[in-house]
Scaffold this active site. Structure first.
Site, PDB file in Angstrom:
ATOM      1  N   CYS A   1     -24.421  21.955   8.868  1.00 10.72           N
ATOM      2  CA  CYS A   1     -23.699  22.136   7.613  1.00 10.72           C
ATOM      3  C   CYS A   1     -23.948  20.951   6.673  1.00 10.72           C
ATOM      4  CB  CYS A   1     -22.221  22.369   7.903  1.00 10.72           C
ATOM      5  SG  CYS A   1     -21.335  22.981   6.460  1.00 10.72           S
TER       6      CYS A   1
ATOM      7  N   HIS B   1     -22.304  26.942  11.698  1.00  8.73           N
ATOM      8  CA  HIS B   1     -21.661  26.044  12.666  1.00  8.73           C
ATOM      9  C   HIS B   1     -21.868  26.533  14.107  1.00  8.73           C
ATOM     10  CE1 HIS B   1     -19.442  23.339   9.970  1.00  8.73           C
ATOM     11  NE2 HIS B   1     -19.507  24.368   9.131  1.00  8.73           N
TER      12      HIS B   1
ATOM     13  N   GLU C   1     -21.118  24.998  16.728  1.00  7.78           N
ATOM     14  CA  GLU C   1     -20.108  24.454  17.631  1.00  7.78           C
ATOM     15  C   GLU C   1     -18.868  25.330  17.758  1.00  7.78           C
ATOM     16  OE1 GLU C   1     -20.881  23.515  14.636  1.00  7.78           O
ATOM     17  OE2 GLU C   1     -19.358  22.345  13.602  1.00  7.78           O
TER      18      GLU C   1
ATOM     19  N   SER D   1       4.435   9.100  33.320  1.00  7.83           N
ATOM     20  CA  SER D   1       5.427   9.969  32.673  1.00  7.83           C
ATOM     21  C   SER D   1       5.512  11.319  33.366  1.00  7.83           C
ATOM     22  CB  SER D   1       5.025  10.190  31.218  1.00  7.83           C
ATOM     23  OG  SER D   1       3.874  11.022  31.165  1.00  7.83           O
TER      24      SER D   1
ATOM     25  N   VAL E   1      -0.030  15.023  32.001  1.00 11.38           N
ATOM     26  CA  VAL E   1      -1.368  15.141  32.583  1.00 11.38           C
ATOM     27  C   VAL E   1      -2.123  13.808  32.529  1.00 11.38           C
ATOM     28  CG1 VAL E   1      -3.591  16.323  32.392  1.00 11.38           C
ATOM     29  CG2 VAL E   1      -1.487  17.564  31.910  1.00 11.38           C
TER      30      VAL E   1
END
Ligand code: XMP
Length: 537
Positions: free
Chosen positions: A86, A181, A183, A235, A238
């Site tokens: 792009c 694009h 991606e 915590s 993850v």
């Protein structure tokens, strides 16, 4: 182990991180840097011989304005392949002697692109073939400007009716560029195109594999830390969990985790964290039960921002007190503070510094804490994307349910109890929330076979401190209300409320009202973000 690498220069597109994720999915290591790094920086970066290619991202800017960014010229003299996407294509065209023009009409959305010129990038990659034999690609376009004249040495690689130069290539220098694009998942062959570029054109080795990364990361932590002690704030989320498991694998008892229970955790969450880390991994974890302290500070406070501040500040105070005990043992005291910073945080704060990337989400690692504590910072996940952190967590033996759990905000149930926080409310909410989550895990979507927990990005119950009238058996009730919230999102910046099956909602509502005495009404939140936010406070 040294990895081949691809450099992605970020011109500020919202989807630059997707380029990096697609490259990593091809098992090639890559890094994102702001587009205004210097030529010298580029040359230093390439000096180890591991740089195999450069990708120039998109942007909202326009290349033909002088004020906007250009790629560092060194990119085009390193001798490695370059792919412009792009805006990246436009700046490549302009910098190498072609022409770019603005257009009053933006092209935004799906388009069918005809591949031309039999380039290595698009060879044998097509979604369909026209009756007269042209290979076509279904792609996603988002641009206003376009290349109107090829730079010397380039040939046409792709075109559409509205964008005659939708791709260009100089195969001798191995420079390729596409206006669409690759991606984004809307470009059906995008993954194949990016794989073709990094694996075949750049020849990068696909050696970025999470399973193998464990040994490498362990080695690197050992080298960094030596025989010194490390503290980590656990915590149960993850990132901190995976960081703890990884560091524990590397240095065992040199790691001490501090788990501050602020009394606003989900049902049994504290016990589950202890069970996993102490019971199964045999890690050293100090559990600080600070719930009375937090609830005391929150008494009488109903403003959401004030609540957040109190919880945040109190958290830092408690953590610092514990950390001080661990660092005070002189030469034997802790020297490191570990944090679960992940790569998107690193990219975003780097981008923010150079004002390139639009800040997507503020992240929540406590800034400045290592300095205040006089500790060195250990960030073993700072090269990894969230999905890689999850893969790594599983490779380290953490349970699937733990590494694939929905995000939980730092202030916990504090922002899910509207207005003043009371223990009574938190106890009711915990039980309602646990029922909701349990049923989301139980209910499966027939078409995909996935549970509704996995089909939603975040789901939880919210406590509304209002009472409504109900009837139960022969009696009248006058009890509290909970709202259920379940959203689907890819970036948490925008989100849709999830169209949960009625049968699931019915079961959850019936169970909450029957099992949680004190709640007699359940509602479902059908607001999307924007204009609502995901959390209620
Ligand atoms: P909102 O409510 O802003 O939430 O749409 C977007 C995402 O951010 C999480 N969130 C937080 N996480 N501390 C956190 O660690 C916070 O103060 C906080 N506020 C919101 C929210 O759960 C959602 O995933």
């Amino acid at each position: 182990m040294q990895h081949d690498k691809i450099l992605i220069l970020d011109f500020g597109s919202q989807v630059t991180q997707l380029i990096a994720r697609r490259v990593r999915e091809a098992h090639v290591f890559c890094e994102v840097q702001p587009c205004d790094v210097s030529d010298q920086w580029i040359r230093d970066y390439a000096a180890d011989g591991l740089l195999k290619g450069v990708i120039l991202s998109g942007s909202h800017a326009s290349v033909y304005e002088d004020t906007t960014d250009k790629a560092p010229p060194a990119v085009f003299t390193l001798g490695v392949p370059v792919l412009g996407i792009c805006y990246g294509m436009q700046t490549m065209a302009q910098q190498l002697g072609g022409k770019v023009e603005g257009h009053h009409l933006r092209e935004f959305g799906p388009a069918a692109v005809r591949a031309r010129g039999h380039t290595k990038l698009l060879e044998n990659i097509a979604d369909f073939t026209t009756p007269d034999g042209h290979g076509m690609l279904n792609v996603w376009m988002s641009h206003g400007d376009k290349v109107t004249e090829l730079p010397p040495g380039f040939k046409l690689m792709a075109s559409t009716d509205s964008c005659p130069i939708a791709g260009m290539a100089d195969e001798e220098r191995r420079f390729y560029a596409v206006q669409f694009h690759p991606e984004v998942t809307h470009t059906a062959q995008g993954k194949a195109i990016l794989e073709r570029f990094v694996l075949e054109i750049c020849g990068a080795r696909p050696d970025w594999v999470m399973r193998d990364h464990v040994a490498e990361a362990v080695e690197s932590i050992r080298r960094q830390v030596g025989d010194e002690e490390v503290i980590l704030g656990l915590s149960g989320g993850v990132d901190s969990s995976v960081a703890a498991a990884l560091i524990h694998r590397a240095i065992g008892d040199q790691l001490t985790c501090v788990f501050v229970d602020h009394g606003l955790l989900r049902l049994n969450e504290g016990d589950m964290v202890m069970d996993m880390f102490v019971g199964k991994l045999h890690a050293k974890v100090i559990r600080v039960d600070a719930s009375a302290l937090f609830l005391g500070e929150l008494q009488g406070v109903s403003d959401p921002e004030a609540k957040r501040k109190i919880i945040g500040n109190e958290f830092v105070t408690v953590f610092k007190q514990e950390a001080a005990k661990l660092t005070s043992a002189g030469a034997k005291g802790a020297k490191w503070l570990a944090q679960g910073t992940i790569y998107p945080d690193v990219i975003e704060s780097g981008g923010a510094k150079s004002k390139k990337a639009v800040t997507i989400k503020s992240h929540h690692n406590v800034g400045g804490l290592p300095e205040q504590l006089g500790l060195k910072l250990l960030e073993p996940l700072r090269d990894l994307f969230k999905d890689e952190v999850r893969e790594l967590g599983e490779a380290l033996g953490l349970p699937h349910d733990m590494v694939y759990r929905h995000p939980f905000p730092g202030p916990g149930l504090g922002v899910r109890i509207l207005g003043e926080v009371k223990k009574e409310y938190a106890d009711l909410l915990r039980r309602a929330d646990a029922i909701f989550i349990e049923e989301l895990r139980n209910f499966r979507d027939a078409a995909s076979g996935k549970s509704w927990y996995d089909l939603t990005s975040q789901a939880f119950a919210v406590f509304l401190p209002v009472k409504s009238v109900g009837v139960m058996g022969d009696g009248r009730t006058y009890d509290y209300v909970v709202a259920l919230r379940a959203v689907q999102t890819s970036d948490f910046m925008t989100a849709d409320w999830a169209e949960l099956p009625y049968a699931l909602l019915k079961k959850v509502s019936s169970r909450i009202i029957n099992e949680v005495r004190g709640i007699n009404r359940v509602t479902y939140d059908v607001s999307s973000k924007p204009p609502a936010t995901i959390e209620w406070e």
